[in-house]
Design an enzyme around this catalytic site. Structure first.
Site, PDB file in Angstrom:
ATOM      1  N   CYS A 122      68.011  36.288 -76.162  1.00  0.00           N
ATOM      2  CA  CYS A 122      68.773  37.536 -76.491  1.00  0.00           C
ATOM      3  C   CYS A 122      70.219  37.417 -76.867  1.00  0.00           C
ATOM      4  O   CYS A 122      70.935  38.350 -77.001  1.00  0.00           O
ATOM      5  CB  CYS A 122      68.353  38.678 -75.058  1.00  0.00           C
ATOM      6  SG  CYS A 122      69.262  38.142 -73.789  1.00  0.00           S
ATOM      7  N   CYS A 157      62.560  44.141 -71.803  1.00  0.00           N
ATOM      8  CA  CYS A 157      62.598  45.507 -72.305  1.00  0.00           C
ATOM      9  C   CYS A 157      61.212  45.811 -72.737  1.00  0.00           C
ATOM     10  O   CYS A 157      60.344  44.894 -73.179  1.00  0.00           O
ATOM     11  CB  CYS A 157      63.313  45.782 -73.509  1.00  0.00           C
ATOM     12  SG  CYS A 157      64.992  45.821 -73.160  1.00  0.00           S
ATOM     13  N   CYS A 160      59.370  44.850 -76.087  1.00  0.00           N
ATOM     14  CA  CYS A 160      59.706  43.700 -76.633  1.00  0.00           C
ATOM     15  C   CYS A 160      59.080  42.744 -75.657  1.00  0.00           C
ATOM     16  O   CYS A 160      59.270  41.397 -75.734  1.00  0.00           O
ATOM     17  CB  CYS A 160      61.207  43.273 -76.580  1.00  0.00           C
ATOM     18  SG  CYS A 160      62.097  44.311 -77.602  1.00  0.00           S
ATOM     19  N   CYS A 171      70.375  44.533 -81.441  1.00  0.00           N
ATOM     20  CA  CYS A 171      69.904  45.599 -80.346  1.00  0.00           C
ATOM     21  C   CYS A 171      70.239  44.748 -79.015  1.00  0.00           C
ATOM     22  O   CYS A 171      70.799  45.494 -77.983  1.00  0.00           O
ATOM     23  CB  CYS A 171      68.664  45.762 -80.408  1.00  0.00           C
ATOM     24  SG  CYS A 171      67.805  46.963 -79.466  1.00  0.00           S
ATOM     25  N   CYS A 172      69.862  43.660 -78.805  1.00  0.00           N
ATOM     26  CA  CYS A 172      70.138  42.941 -77.611  1.00  0.00           C
ATOM     27  C   CYS A 172      71.596  42.458 -77.267  1.00  0.00           C
ATOM     28  O   CYS A 172      71.907  42.866 -76.054  1.00  0.00           O
ATOM     29  CB  CYS A 172      69.663  41.429 -77.714  1.00  0.00           C
ATOM     30  SG  CYS A 172      67.710  41.397 -77.514  1.00  0.00           S
TER      31      CYS A 172
END
Length: 254
Positions: free
Chosen positions: A238, A210, A213, A126-127
Site C-alpha cells: 500500500c 480494508c 481489499c 486510495c491507499c
C-alpha cells in the site's frame, strides 16, 4: 519542554543493520526504547498479529509506549471490534488516526467509492489517502517507529532490513523487529502470552487490511495473496511500509 529531535546518519544505520541481524526482537525493541525519548517513539500496527506482538513486547519494557493504528474508514467490522478487545486486554489507550475528509472527498467524487478496483494506480491513490498520509501526520513528532514486517510475508519483503531510514516520513528511523520470524513464531508468542487473536484469522485470512481489499486465502497461497487479489503480479503493497522494491542493506566498509 520539547524534546530534541534525534536523527541518525546513513552510516550509523548501516552499522545498526549489521548489528541487528544478530539480535532478537526484544533486544531491538529495547534499543529503540533506550535510544529515543518516550514521546518520540511509537509502535504502529494495523492490528494484525505481528503488530500486536511488537506492541505487547514493547509494553513489557515501557508500559506507556505509544501504540498507533489507522482507521481507513473501510476496515472490517471485525477489526474495529478487535481494537476494543485489545484496549480492554491491555487496559490502556491505542491511538487511532483517520484520513482527512478534505483529502478523500475529491478523489471519491471523481473516481467513486470503489475506485481501487479500476486500476493499480487508483488503488494506490486510495491507499495513499487512507493510509500513507494519515500515518505521515501521526509520525510528525516521532523519531523512531516500529512495524511488523516479516521477510517471509512475501518475496517483495524478503530483503527488508531490520532497521532503515524512512525517507517517506522525513528520514526517521524505522525498526522491523520481527523480520526473521515466521507465522508460526508469531502464533506461538500470541498463545504463550494469552493475547486475543483477530477473529478473521479463524476464517482463513492471513493478511488483513480494508474490507473490500482483503479476502481469505486458499491452501498453498502466499500469505498476502488475499490482498488486492484482482491485480496481476504486483508488489501487493500500500506504500505505508516503503516496500516498493527490495530494500538493500547499507554496506559499511570495515
Amino acid at each position: 519542554m520539547v524534546s530534541q529531535r534525534r536523527r541518525l546518519s546513513a552510516a550509523s544505520i548501516g552499522r545498526l543493520q549489521q548489528r541487528f541481524e544478530t539480535l532478537d526482537a526484544a533486544e531491538m525493541i529495547g534499543w529503540a526504547i533506550q535510544e529515543f525519548p518516550r514521546s518520540r517513539r511509537a509502535v504502529v500496527t494495523s492490528l494484525q498479529a505481528e503488530g500486536v506482538v511488537i506492541a505487547d513486547m514493547a509494553m513489557e519494557l515501557d508500559p506507556s509506549i505509544r501504540v498507533i493504528t489507522i482507521d481507513t474508514g473501510r476496515l472490517p467490522e471485525e477489526t474495529l471490534t478487535y481494537l476494543e478487545t485489545l484496549r480492554a486486554h491491555w487496559d490502556r489507550p491505542i491511538e487511532v488516526v483517520y484520513p482527512e475528509p478534505a483529502d478523500l472527498q475529491p478523489f471519491v467524487a471523481s473516481h467513486g467509492v470503489n475506485a481501487f478496483y479500476a486500476s493499480v494506480d487508483l488503488r494506490k491513490q486510495c491507499c495513499n489517502l487512507r493510509k500513507v498520509l494519515p500515518l505521515r501526520r501521526a509520525l510528525g513528532d516521532v523519531d523512531c517507529w516500529l512495524a511488523g514486517l516479516r521477510r517471509s510475508h512475501s518475496p517483495a519483503r524478503a530483503a527488508v532490513p531490520p532497521v532503515h531510514l524512512d525517507t517517506d516520513n522525513g528520514g526517521i528511523v524505522k525498526l522491523n523487529p520481527l523480520i526473521a520470524w515466521s507465522a508460526a513464531d508469531v502464533r506461538a508468542y500470541m498463545a504463550e502470552r494469552g493475547l486475543p487473536m483477530h477473529p478473521l484469522y479463524a476464517q482463513r485470512y492471513t493478511s488483513i487490511g480494508c474490507a473490500p481489499c482483503t479476502r481469505a486465502v486458499e491452501p498453498g497461497e502466499d500469505e498476502r495473496a488475499g490482498r488486492w487479489w484482482w491485480e496481476a503480479d504486483t508488489d501487493k503493497e500500500c506504500g505505508i511500509n516503503g516496500v516498493r522494491q527490495p530494500l538493500r542493506i547499507v554496506e559499511i566498509a570495515s
